[in-house]
Design an enzyme around this catalytic site. Structure first.
Site, mmCIF file in Angstrom:
data_model
loop_
_atom_site.group_PDB
_atom_site.id
_atom_site.type_symbol
_atom_site.label_atom_id
_atom_site.label_comp_id
_atom_site.label_asym_id
_atom_site.label_seq_id
_atom_site.Cartn_x
_atom_site.Cartn_y
_atom_site.Cartn_z
ATOM 1 N N LYS A 1 -3.924 0.076 15.731
ATOM 2 C CA LYS A 1 -3.880 1.410 16.289
ATOM 3 C C LYS A 1 -3.199 2.383 15.342
ATOM 4 O O LYS A 1 -3.327 3.591 15.469
ATOM 5 C CB LYS A 1 -3.089 1.399 17.622
ATOM 6 N N GLY A 2 -2.451 1.817 14.380
ATOM 7 C CA GLY A 2 -1.578 2.637 13.537
ATOM 8 C C GLY A 2 -2.273 3.738 12.759
ATOM 9 O O GLY A 2 -1.692 4.781 12.495
ATOM 10 N N ASP B 1 -2.866 2.745 7.919
ATOM 11 C CA ASP B 1 -1.645 3.555 7.958
ATOM 12 C C ASP B 1 -0.699 3.195 6.814
ATOM 13 O O ASP B 1 -0.208 4.061 6.107
ATOM 14 C CB ASP B 1 -0.944 3.439 9.320
ATOM 15 N N ASP C 1 1.825 -3.185 3.488
ATOM 16 C CA ASP C 1 3.147 -3.776 3.304
ATOM 17 C C ASP C 1 2.971 -5.032 2.438
ATOM 18 O O ASP C 1 2.856 -4.930 1.220
ATOM 19 C CB ASP C 1 3.706 -4.071 4.703
ATOM 20 N N ARG D 1 4.548 6.118 18.044
ATOM 21 C CA ARG D 1 3.299 6.477 17.356
ATOM 22 C C ARG D 1 3.011 7.968 17.470
ATOM 23 O O ARG D 1 2.361 8.548 16.609
ATOM 24 C CB ARG D 1 2.116 5.720 17.960
HETATM 25 P P1 IMP Z 1 0.776 -6.131 5.911
HETATM 26 O O1 IMP Z 1 -0.262 -7.079 6.432
HETATM 27 O O2 IMP Z 1 2.101 -6.824 5.691
HETATM 28 O O3 IMP Z 1 0.341 -5.325 4.720
HETATM 29 O O4 IMP Z 1 1.103 -5.163 7.121
HETATM 30 C C1 IMP Z 1 0.338 -4.073 7.385
HETATM 31 C C2 IMP Z 1 0.589 -3.621 8.813
HETATM 32 O O5 IMP Z 1 1.947 -3.824 9.202
HETATM 33 C C3 IMP Z 1 0.355 -2.130 8.935
HETATM 34 O O6 IMP Z 1 -0.965 -1.852 9.313
HETATM 35 C C4 IMP Z 1 1.340 -1.732 10.009
HETATM 36 O O7 IMP Z 1 0.747 -1.845 11.276
HETATM 37 C C5 IMP Z 1 2.460 -2.723 9.911
HETATM 38 N N1 IMP Z 1 3.619 -2.164 9.171
HETATM 39 C C6 IMP Z 1 4.038 -2.464 7.921
HETATM 40 N N2 IMP Z 1 5.129 -1.776 7.570
HETATM 41 C C7 IMP Z 1 5.403 -0.970 8.622
HETATM 42 C C8 IMP Z 1 6.430 0.024 8.864
HETATM 43 O O8 IMP Z 1 7.305 0.334 8.032
HETATM 44 N N3 IMP Z 1 6.378 0.630 10.074
HETATM 45 C C9 IMP Z 1 5.446 0.327 11.033
HETATM 46 N N4 IMP Z 1 4.478 -0.577 10.844
HETATM 47 C C10 IMP Z 1 4.453 -1.228 9.659
HETATM 48 MG MG MG Z 2 -1.626 -1.218 11.242
#
Ligand code: IMP
Ligand code: MG
Length: 179
Positions: A42-43, A99, A102, A164
């Protein structure tokens, strides 16, 4: 809700400007390609609605919901598809709108899946990039802001489902996590 915020990192205007800049690049790169723009729920909802209005060429929208986080602030590494696309990506030029990247696990899985489903091309647009935390070799094609390794909320980004709807992006006060 504003009282839970320690500091604001990006204002509504900062985000608007970043969207305009990325929108110009995307318009130039995708003109005539009828891209399928995929919003990662949803982000990325807020970001998607703003970025597509800065893209001045024909495009179509679809949505996917994936889950990689529980209610905490650390990725679990277990990426599940909660809602799949409505249309086929076969032969399509795809632009994933996210969004924040990470660890890169979520996008690594998504890009792999869409490539496997024979998308003609898969590009990635993210509003925020936490590059220092990367575990997978994912490099976004369009980036709004490079952000430090801090947990941020607002403009689509949540903590345990909340914040959000903040029109800006900021960092939560430490006591919000401990409550
Ligand atoms: P990844 O799979 O570790 O790259 O995570 C990506 C997802 O983690 C993003 O789509 C976000 O939903 C969530 N995420 C990562 N960092 C943050 C943050 O600082 N705030 C809120 N959501 C985050
Ligand atoms: Mg996300």
């Amino acid at each position: 809700m504003d009282n839970d915020i320690l500091k604001v990192l990006y204002s509504r205007e900062d985000i608007q400007q970043a969207c305009q800049k990325m929108g110009e690049q995307i318009t130039a790169d995708f003109s005539g390609k009828n891209p399928l723009v995929i919003c990662v729920l949803k982000g990325a909802v807020m970001f998607m609605t703003d970025i597509v209005r800065e893209i001045n060429t024909y495009l179509e929208l679809d949505f996917m919901d994936v889950s990689s986080y529980g209610d905490g602030t650390e990725s679990t590494g277990d990426v599940r598809i909660l809602k799949d696309l409505d249309v086929s990506v076969s032969g399509r030029n795809v632009l994933i709108v996210e969004d924040i990247i990470d660890t890169g696990r979520t996008l690594d899985k998504l890009v792999g899946l869409l490539t496997h489903r024979n998308a003609a091309s898969v590009k990635v647009c993210t509003l925020f990039d936490k590059h220092d935390r990367r575990e997978k070799a994912i490099t976004p094609d369009y980036v709004g802001f490079n952000v430090p390794n801090e947990f941020i909320v607002g403009y689509g980004l949540d903590y345990a489902g909340k914040y959000r709807n903040l029109p800006y992006v900021g960092v939560l006060k430490p006591e919000v996590y401990s409550d």
